[in-house]
Design an enzyme around this catalytic site. Structure first.
Site, mmCIF file in Angstrom:
data_model
loop_
_atom_site.group_PDB
_atom_site.id
_atom_site.type_symbol
_atom_site.label_atom_id
_atom_site.label_comp_id
_atom_site.label_asym_id
_atom_site.label_seq_id
_atom_site.Cartn_x
_atom_site.Cartn_y
_atom_site.Cartn_z
ATOM 1 N N HIS A 38 29.804 5.671 12.003
ATOM 2 C CA HIS A 38 30.597 4.533 11.710
ATOM 3 C C HIS A 38 30.978 4.765 10.077
ATOM 4 O O HIS A 38 31.457 3.602 9.635
ATOM 5 C CB HIS A 38 29.937 3.324 11.923
ATOM 6 C CG HIS A 38 29.807 3.177 13.563
ATOM 7 N ND1 HIS A 38 30.650 2.798 14.335
ATOM 8 C CD2 HIS A 38 28.588 3.039 14.111
ATOM 9 C CE1 HIS A 38 30.285 3.132 15.834
ATOM 10 N NE2 HIS A 38 28.800 2.787 15.648
ATOM 11 N N CYS A 74 23.568 4.447 10.308
ATOM 12 C CA CYS A 74 24.787 3.868 10.924
ATOM 13 C C CYS A 74 26.372 4.745 10.421
ATOM 14 O O CYS A 74 27.109 5.079 11.232
ATOM 15 C CB CYS A 74 24.937 2.625 10.421
ATOM 16 S SG CYS A 74 23.482 1.633 10.555
ATOM 17 N N CYS A 126 22.056 0.956 19.094
ATOM 18 C CA CYS A 126 22.359 1.794 18.025
ATOM 19 C C CYS A 126 21.108 2.400 17.407
ATOM 20 O O CYS A 126 21.122 3.376 17.540
ATOM 21 C CB CYS A 126 23.075 1.088 16.956
ATOM 22 S SG CYS A 126 24.780 0.764 17.342
ATOM 23 N N ARG A 140 23.558 -4.930 20.577
ATOM 24 C CA ARG A 140 24.288 -3.840 20.112
ATOM 25 C C ARG A 140 23.560 -2.855 19.056
ATOM 26 O O ARG A 140 23.498 -1.874 18.960
ATOM 27 C CB ARG A 140 25.635 -4.226 19.574
ATOM 28 C CG ARG A 140 26.546 -3.118 19.250
ATOM 29 C CD ARG A 140 26.774 -2.253 20.118
ATOM 30 N NE ARG A 140 25.892 -1.110 20.005
ATOM 31 C CZ ARG A 140 26.022 -0.022 20.823
ATOM 32 N NH1 ARG A 140 26.846 0.096 21.743
ATOM 33 N NH2 ARG A 140 25.310 1.162 20.791
#
Lengths: 103, 273
Positions: free
Chosen positions: B186, B182, B234, B230
């Site tokens: 991010h 992630c 991802c 979501r």
């Protein structure tokens, strides 16, 4: 029975503003599914808003209007507490009418 | 006509030049601002309201083999209390002795209160354009009832702390065919994919802004999408194995992100590209 519309109507300086969110697929009839078959057209063709028995707004729509259309319009000659009825009819003849009280 | 001193002209020209220079440099900022303004204009008439209306009807209708209302469900703020519940999730629930997010909690209530089987309750978790998802509608309704509420995810119970720690590890875990985590997208400021700005989810300000905008109506999908969706997407984009709906991993990751967003004002359901 098609899904209900979400309608809000407010009044300011003698002019009423109506905001409508309609639940509708608005299928253009130009798309094809995974198998290659045309997805049949299914879209709202006419919209009418009535106030005190007279039409205050009319619309004739075609395939260009997107899914779940949002409509906003103003009209005069109303006051708070009046009712506005919105009716739509689609190309399959399905129809939906909902009412709102102007705040 | 009075003669203007040469130095006043020079200063005026200099000022004009610096203004032009500033404008040219400011153009990337303007583009971002314009997209923001466009999104704000779109927010009026957000189709998410149709999901909220459907969810409210589902919440207040007797359903299931036992023909019961979901109003007997405890979302963390007390039996049947919906207001503010989303902004305090995920959290620990004593009746199941685990941390749950909104979707797993709704499934739990549908199973225990309304006697749906877990399979029935999760048959259509995400709408696919033709088939609707009841869960998405319910999440939209519950989320809308937390609009304006400040995020306040609890971190008192041991299992809540464990979920956060696990979520943090997952966030930084690199894997899959592309060795993504992630954090790859991010975990740093100022990143974007094509025209989509990427929030830095370990920065509180970015986390607040990002987390408080889900669930959201995704225009490109024509559906209202939730946090479970979501995260699922991802994982798909990272070329990870599919994230299981309602899994401990999904709850842990949601806990990590939601807790990082504490202090932010909840603003969902929003509208997105």
């Amino acid at each position: 029975m098609p899904d209900p519309m979400r309608i809000r109507a407010t009044i300011q300086d003698g002019e009423a503003t109506v905001r409508v969110l309609m639940s509708h697929e608005m299928e253009t009839g130009q798309r094809k599914d995974a198998a290659g078959n045309v997805i049949p057209a299914h879209f709202i063709q006419s919209v009418v808003a009535m106030h005190n028995g007279r039409p205050v707004f009319r619309a004739e729509w075609g395939p260009a209007v997107s899914k779940n259309p949002y409509l906003q319009f103003q009209f005069g000659g109303a006051k708070a507490g009046d009712k506005v009825q919105i009716t739509w009819v689609d190309n399959k003849g399905e129809t939906r009418t909902d009412e709102v009280v102007i705040r | 006509m009075k003669r203007i001193a040469w130095w006043t002209v020079a200063i005026a020209a200099g000022a004009l030049l610096s203004l032009v220079g500033l404008r040219a440099h400011a153009q990337p900022r303007d583009a971002v601002k314009e997209i923001e303004r466009y999104r704000e204009a779109l927010a009026e008439g957000n189709p998410a309201e149709l999901w909220e209306a459907r969810g409210e009807a589902l919440w207040k209708t007797t359903r299931g083999p036992r023909k019961v209302l979901l109003e007997g469900c405890d979302l963390g703020k007390g039996l049947g209390v919906v207001k503010g519940a989303y902004a305090a999730l995920p959290r620990y629930f004593a009746d199941v002795d685990r941390v749950m997010d909104i979707e797993t909690r709704l499934v739990q209530c549908m199973v225990t209160l309304q006697s749906f089987t877990a399979a029935e309750a999760t048959r259509q978790v995400f709408g696919d354009g033709t088939k609707r998802s009841d869960l998405e509608a319910l999440v939209a309704y519950v989320a809308a009832e937390s609009k304006g509420v400040v995020m306040d995810v609890p971190m008192t119970h041991l299992k809540e702390r464990e979920a956060y720690a696990l979520g943090e590890r997952i966030f930084f875990f690199r894997g899959g065919s592309h060795d993504f985590s992630c954090a790859s997208c991010h975990g740093e400021p100022g990143k974007r994919i094509r025209l989509q700005d990427l929030p830095n989810l370990i920065d509180p300000k970015d986390a607040q802004r990002a987390y408080t905008s889900w669930p959201a109506y995704r225009v490109s999908q024509g559906e209202l999408r939730t946090m479970q969706w979501r995260l699922f997407d991802c994982f798909r984009q990272q070329r990870f194995p599919a994230l299981q709906f309602g899994s401990d991993a999904s709850i842990a990751l949601t806990t990590f992100l939601a807790r990082n967003a504490n202090g932010g004002t909840f603003n969902a359901p929003a509208i997105k590209r």
